[in-house]
Structure formats: structure tokens, C-alpha cells
Design a protein around this motif. Sequence first.
Motif, PDB file in Angstrom:
ATOM      1  N   ASP A 189     -14.145  10.069  21.794  1.00 24.25           N
ATOM      2  CA  ASP A 189     -15.361  10.720  21.333  1.00 24.25           C
ATOM      3  C   ASP A 189     -15.616  12.071  21.991  1.00 24.25           C
ATOM      4  OD1 ASP A 189     -17.032  10.094  19.337  1.00 24.25           O
ATOM      5  OD2 ASP A 189     -18.613   9.268  20.608  1.00 24.25           O
ATOM      6  N   GLN A 249      -7.725   6.496  13.141  1.00 27.75           N
ATOM      7  CA  GLN A 249      -8.141   5.319  12.404  1.00 27.75           C
ATOM      8  C   GLN A 249      -6.974   4.723  11.611  1.00 27.75           C
ATOM      9  OE1 GLN A 249     -11.593   6.000  10.000  1.00 27.75           O
ATOM     10  NE2 GLN A 249     -12.327   3.945  10.290  1.00 27.75           N
ATOM     11  N   LEU A 257     -11.231   5.397  18.964  1.00 23.90           N
ATOM     12  CA  LEU A 257     -12.113   6.490  18.546  1.00 23.90           C
ATOM     13  C   LEU A 257     -13.243   6.688  19.546  1.00 23.90           C
ATOM     14  CD1 LEU A 257     -12.397   5.940  14.702  1.00 23.90           C
ATOM     15  CD2 LEU A 257     -11.305   7.842  15.887  1.00 23.90           C
ATOM     16  N   GLY A 258     -13.797   5.589  20.014  1.00 25.16           N
ATOM     17  CA  GLY A 258     -14.855   5.679  21.011  1.00 25.16           C
ATOM     18  C   GLY A 258     -14.350   6.325  22.285  1.00 25.16           C
ATOM     19  N   PHE A 259     -13.135   5.974  22.624  1.00 29.49           N
ATOM     20  CA  PHE A 259     -12.492   6.500  23.833  1.00 29.49           C
ATOM     21  C   PHE A 259     -12.313   8.021  23.732  1.00 29.49           C
ATOM     22  CE2 PHE A 259      -8.400   7.223  26.127  1.00 29.49           C
ATOM     23  CZ  PHE A 259      -8.773   6.784  27.387  1.00 29.49           C
ATOM     24  N   GLN A 275     -12.219  -9.200  24.705  1.00 31.94           N
ATOM     25  CA  GLN A 275     -12.784  -8.083  23.941  1.00 31.94           C
ATOM     26  C   GLN A 275     -12.292  -8.092  22.501  1.00 31.94           C
ATOM     27  OE1 GLN A 275     -11.317  -5.131  26.725  1.00 31.94           O
ATOM     28  NE2 GLN A 275     -13.399  -4.390  27.077  1.00 31.94           N
ATOM     29  N   MET A 283     -14.549  -8.531  19.062  1.00 29.36           N
ATOM     30  CA  MET A 283     -14.565  -7.583  17.945  1.00 29.36           C
ATOM     31  C   MET A 283     -14.129  -8.268  16.642  1.00 29.36           C
ATOM     32  SD  MET A 283     -15.169  -4.389  19.410  1.00 29.36           S
ATOM     33  CE  MET A 283     -14.341  -3.127  18.468  1.00 29.36           C
ATOM     34  N   LEU A 335     -11.433   1.367  16.453  1.00 28.88           N
ATOM     35  CA  LEU A 335     -12.799   1.694  16.890  1.00 28.88           C
ATOM     36  C   LEU A 335     -12.841   1.983  18.383  1.00 28.88           C
ATOM     37  CD1 LEU A 335     -15.377  -0.694  15.168  1.00 28.88           C
ATOM     38  CD2 LEU A 335     -14.720   1.622  14.542  1.00 28.88           C
ATOM     39  N   ILE A 336     -12.098   1.188  19.128  1.00 29.15           N
ATOM     40  CA  ILE A 336     -12.080   1.374  20.576  1.00 29.15           C
ATOM     41  C   ILE A 336     -11.434   2.713  20.932  1.00 29.15           C
ATOM     42  CG2 ILE A 336     -10.961   0.511  22.688  1.00 29.15           C
ATOM     43  CD1 ILE A 336     -11.653  -2.334  21.607  1.00 29.15           C
ATOM     44  N   GLU A 388      -8.265  -2.836  13.306  1.00 25.75           N
ATOM     45  CA  GLU A 388      -9.536  -2.129  13.108  1.00 25.75           C
ATOM     46  C   GLU A 388     -10.312  -2.080  14.418  1.00 25.75           C
ATOM     47  OE1 GLU A 388     -10.105  -3.268   8.388  1.00 25.75           O
ATOM     48  OE2 GLU A 388     -10.878  -4.611   9.937  1.00 25.75           O
TER      49      GLU A 388
END
Lengths: 255, 478
Positions: free
Chosen positions: B449, B468, B445-447, B425, B429, B442-443, B438
Motif C-alpha cells: 500500500d 492481484q 496488496l496491503g503490504f 491467518q 481469510m 489481499l495481503i 485471493e
Amino acid sequence: MSGLEVRNLHVRVAGKKVLRGVDLKVEYGEVHAIMGPNGSGKSSLAYTIMGRETFEVEDGDILLDGESLLGLSTEERAMKGLFMALQDPPQIPGVRLSTIMIAAINKRLGSTDLTRVRDPSIVKRMYKLAEELGLTRDILQRELNVGFSGGEKKRSELLQAFIVDPKIVILDEPDSGLDIDGVRKVSEMIRGLTDQGKGVLLITHYARMFKYLDPDRVSVLIDGKIALSGGPEVAKLVEDKGYAYIRSQYMARRG
Amino acid sequence: MAEEAVKLREDILKGADSPEILGWLEKPYKAEIELKGKISRSLIEEISKIKKEPDWMRRLRLRSLELFNKLPMPRWIIGIEEIDLEALAHYVKPEGVERARDWDEIPKEIRKYYERLGLPELEARILSGLVAVYESETIYAKMKEYLQRKGVIVLPLEEAVQKYPDLVKKYFLKIFPPSDHKFAALHGALWSGGTFIYVPPGVKVREPIESFFLIGRQGEGQFEHSLIVADEGAYVHWIEGCSAPRFLGYSFHNGMVEAYAHKNATVKITTIQNWSRNVINFNNKRGIAEEGARLDWVEGSIGSRMTYVYPSTILKGDYSSSRSAVVTVSKGPYIKDSGSKIVHVGAHTRSKIINKSISAEGGVNVYRGIVRIVRGAKYANAHVECDSLILDSKSKAHTFPHNQVDEPTAMVSHEAKTGRLSEQQLFYMTSRGLSEDEAKSLIVLGFLDEIMVELPVEYANVLHKVVQLEFSELGAVG
Ligand SMILES: Nc1ncnc2c1ncn2[C@@H]1O[C@H](COP(=O)(O)OP(=O)(O)OP(=O)(O)O)[C@@H](O)[C@H]1O
Ligand SMILES: [Mg+2]
């Protein structure tokens, strides 16, 4: 030389030797197709060019526009203009397809905020390209490769290649799992990449794409070595005679 | 100005290792009174005398002390043994500071912390009220005027004890009795500073009220107490934030939150915890929901060396409900021990627990949630979701969910997922041009959400930015 060049590449992964002296070139505006039996090292070649850490370069060099990439990380290689569409891209839960593309674009625009859309025209482009590639818009909001069908994965990889706008695009079996119309569409789009002046390294098992994109060069990788290289006639030979024949010819030549 | 305020909050929150903006503690602000040493009867009497407390409160403290001496050290706590309670300052009153209603009344050495955190600006822009606790005392408390006219009370708890003793007495240490465990008892004996909020029947406080806790020295124990009461049909959203500059020794935080949602009332509690890495953070949080009431918790736990936090709700009345979302981030050699606890007593009660943990760079997260459905809680429904994200092989997440269901008509469901970021993974990315950090941000932040959307926009933005930056700078600063 301009474009991508691989010289005498020897590679090991998990203790196993997978490439044994590969030489090849991808010039801008051309498609260089790589064929070869399962397990011959095609994906390994792509990963190594992209700098995946588990693939250890034992000898040889990889150059972009004459500059060695060997000391560079995957990120740095991507930023220099390499892109790889994976044969089987992993699921990234929580990260949407649109998110990774926006992040990739923002990074290239030099932004530290990876998530906010800086250039609204990008969203339009994503929609347009998705449509051209036969994807529905809603896939942009879905988690990356989570529940994507085989064909959707291939198309989404190609979508990212277009959005990121690299110099060299490595496509690892972009046609496998695609329906007949998909093969045609994707082949034409790949030709579109070279029309934009990009170099394409196209890994595939079948000559069926060649009808539409007419590769400039075709090489056959067997047991981690290029056994045969030439024009489209090489693909024909593979289709007609199979890999066993090419391997034996190669062995005979080498004595 | 407002932009700047949010920016400042981002800055403070970003330094999860140690709030950068507050920096290293140069010299602690002078204490007028500092009580140290053995936690004895005379020490408790002294605190009570300083606060000029009524007798009932003094006796409550002493009873808590007795319990503290009697109760055993909880066995389930790891890492807390390094605290030497005798060595801590149990009560610190900053010099020359009385409760202010204007920032100008606060000494500038202390004010600067809050200003750097952008609190005065946030107060002006989006809050209904603000309470600031520094060391052991509440130094600022104020709310918007229209709320005063509606009978809303926002006060330092000590002031409420003097002015509204009957109201305080009704709830104080009744929701979370000191007999529960040793640290609850310790809190009952030593509590100081904190917030009292009372919202009268039918009153809806639209904008949140925030309390912000600061520890400004090492070797301190902070024992603030917050009591949030929403009367029938009322609505209130309380936000608590915490921070501390870096210091060499450790400090100990042992706060308590008690919440009461009367019939058809709604209480929402949001915590953004970002103590510096020297703080051992222990929390006691519990609320009761009466018939048709709703009590929601959102806990974002980022900082501290060790955190122990278990937002708990007793769904007492029929048709009451609770949603508890806890996010813990352990980046570095730190521990977060968390878990929501819900007790279903009333019929048709509903609860949802969401727990998300992120472990990185050797961090450890432990989930220890409990769902209890007592007999008679007919058709109670509970759902638990536990997601752990582990970003590297050095880090860990443990999940120990516990359900106790004594009611046959009840329904409890549980989902647990653990995702470990794989090399593949990460390669994928980074092959898009992102750095590993980075990619991780992103992972993450997605987690998060689904939790972000719960927060007021300003706080969601802050948390978004924090995450971030937190993960973008992995290793960059060192
Ligand atoms: N991480 C790994 N660990 C162990 N062996 C590996 C690893 N990656 C690749 N290999 C081995 O290296 C050889 C070459 O694999 P590679 O994926 O490059 O083949 P390929 O030509 O792409 O095959 P296919 O046509 O099936 O995609 C195979 O034998 C494969 O099992
Ligand atoms: Mg392959």
C-alpha cells in the motif's frame, strides 16, 4: 434435513483426539448453544465444521441442507453459507477490516476484482452495523485485528457475520471479554440473526447471554462428546452443579 | 483507447512468469549487425566504429575493457556464474531501423511489441516523452514540443554523444565509474542504446518521461545506459520499464542508470521491471544530489530469473535528501538481490530507505542495503525500513543491512520486520469465502500500500492489478 447437521464426528488434531463421536443439529431460525469446560473440544468442533485443514476427520459426517461438506475446502464451505466468528481472530497486517468485508461481498457477487466497491450501499450498511454493534467508524479502516481490544475483536467478528450474510453462523465465545452492555447488545444482535432465518451455533462458557437470546437448544460438550443435550434447563444445570457433576452423570448413564 | 492501453500494460505485466502478451518468441527480428564472441579490443573498436563515436568515447570504452579484464568476479553475486559471456551477442542492431520520431517508421514486427504494451497510447495520454530501446539500439525517442522550446533534451544517448558531447562527457561514467566492479566495467566497454535526459535550470517537467527496454532474442546481452540530469532547481520524473517475450535460452541485461540532481533540483526515478523468466538482470544505478537537491527511487522488481539491483545515492550537498523504495517479488524459484545504498557526505542530509520483499513458491529475496555517513556529514539522518513477507514455508528472505557511521552527530535508525503467512491467518481469510490465492493477493496488496501511493495513478493501477492477478492465479494456470 435443512440446516447444519453433525453426525458421529471423530476428529484428531496434531495427533491428539479432540472429538469422539459428536452428534448435533442447528436448524434455521434457532440458536443451538454449546457449553463445556476448557479444552473439551468446542473450538475444535467449530474449526472442523469450517474445514480447517489441521483438523482431521476420522469418522462421521458434516452436512448442510442434507449435503455432505467433507470434501469441501474452507472457502467452498464459506461460499455455501457457513461463517465462523473466531474465539481469538489472528491479526492480518496490511488488510483493513473494510477490505476483507468488501472482498467477501465482491466474491459473493461474482466479481474478480475483490478490492473495488461494487455496491456503494454496502459501505452505508457497514457503517450502520458497526454503530449498532458499538464500534466506531474508524475501526473499518484499521488493519484487521491489529491492536483491536478484546471487545472490538468480538464485535468486528460479528460485524463480518452480518455483512457476509451466511446461512449458518458459528460463534466461538462471542461474549468473552465483552462488558455488561456489550453482552446484552451482542446477545440481542445474535437473536436478530435467527430472526433473519439463520441458524446459530453459539459456543459460550456462561449462561449470561441466555437471558437475552433464550437458546432453543443447549448441549454440553465434555471430553469431545456431547454429555448432555436439551433446552435452556441444561444451562441452568451447568450453572448450578458444574461440569464435574454432568460428567459423572454421563459416565453413570453410559455405565 | 486509453483504457485499452492500460489494460494491455496490465496484461503484459500480469504474466510475471513470462509476459503472456508477448508470448513465446517465434522468430527474432532480423539483425543487421550482430557482434558475438570474445570481448576483445577489436570487438569494442568495432562497436565504436559502427556508432561513429568521437575518440574520447572510444578510449573510454577501451579503458573500461582493461578494467573488466583486470577486475575480479564479484564474490557476492550468486547465480551469475552460469552466464557464458563469450556466448552472448554483445551488440545487436535490428535491421533497417534508425531512430524514429513516429511509430509508423518502425517495422511492424517490432512495433507490435510496443503496441501490445500500450506504449504509444500511454505516451499520448500521460507522458512528456518516450524512449524505446530494442535489443542494442534506441529505436524511438520523442518528447512533447513545449519541452523542446524550454530546452529540455530527450535523446538516445548515442545521439547526445554526437550533439552534446561536452554535456555528456561531464557526467557519463563519472557518477558510476567503471572501476567500481567487473560488471560496471563490462557495461562501460559494451554500452549501447539508452536515454539521455537533460532539464535546464528552473524547468519543471510535469509529466513523466518513460524509457522502455525490450530484449527480443535469447543469447543477448543488453547494456543500455541512461543518463538523467536535472540542472539547478529543475524537476523531472523518469520511468523505466522493461520486458521480453519468452525464449528458451537466457539473455543478460547489464544496464546502467546515472542521475545527477543539481542544486535544489528534484529527480525521481521509477522502475517497473518485468523481464521474462529467461533474463538475468543486473543493474548499476547511482545518482548524486547537490545542495538542497532531492533524488528519489522507486523500484518495482517483479520479473526475471535473477535480479541484482541497488539504487544508490550520494548525498553530496548540504540539505540534500533521498528516498529509495524498493519492492521485490520472488514468486517461484527465482532470486531478487536488492538493497538501496546511501552515502551521506553533506551536512543535514536526510535519507529514507524502504525495502519490501515478497517471497512465494520457493522464491528468495536478499536485502543488502548500505547506509554510510562520512565524517563531516553533520546532523545527517537516515532511516531504514525492511519488511519481508513470506507466503509459504518453501520461500525465503534474508536481510543483511549494513551501516557505517563515522559522524558523531548523525542519526541512523533501522527497523526490520519479517512476516510469515501462518496457517491460522490463511484459514481466517478463507473462512470469509476467499480462496488461498485471493487471500494472499489481499495481503500482498496491503503490504505494498505505502509504495503504491508513490506511483502515478496509471502505474499504481497497473501494479495493483499485476499483483492481484499474479497471486490470484497461483497454481490456476500452472
Ligand atoms: N493445533 C493444535 N495442536 C495441538 N493441540 C490442539 C490443537 N488445537 C486444539 N488442541 C487441543 O485440543 C483440545 C481441545 O481444544 P479446543 O480449543 O477445541 O477446546 P475448547 O473447548 O474450545 O476450549 P476453551 O474453552 O478453552 O476455548 C485442547 O486440549 C487443545 O489443547
Ligand atoms: Mg475454544
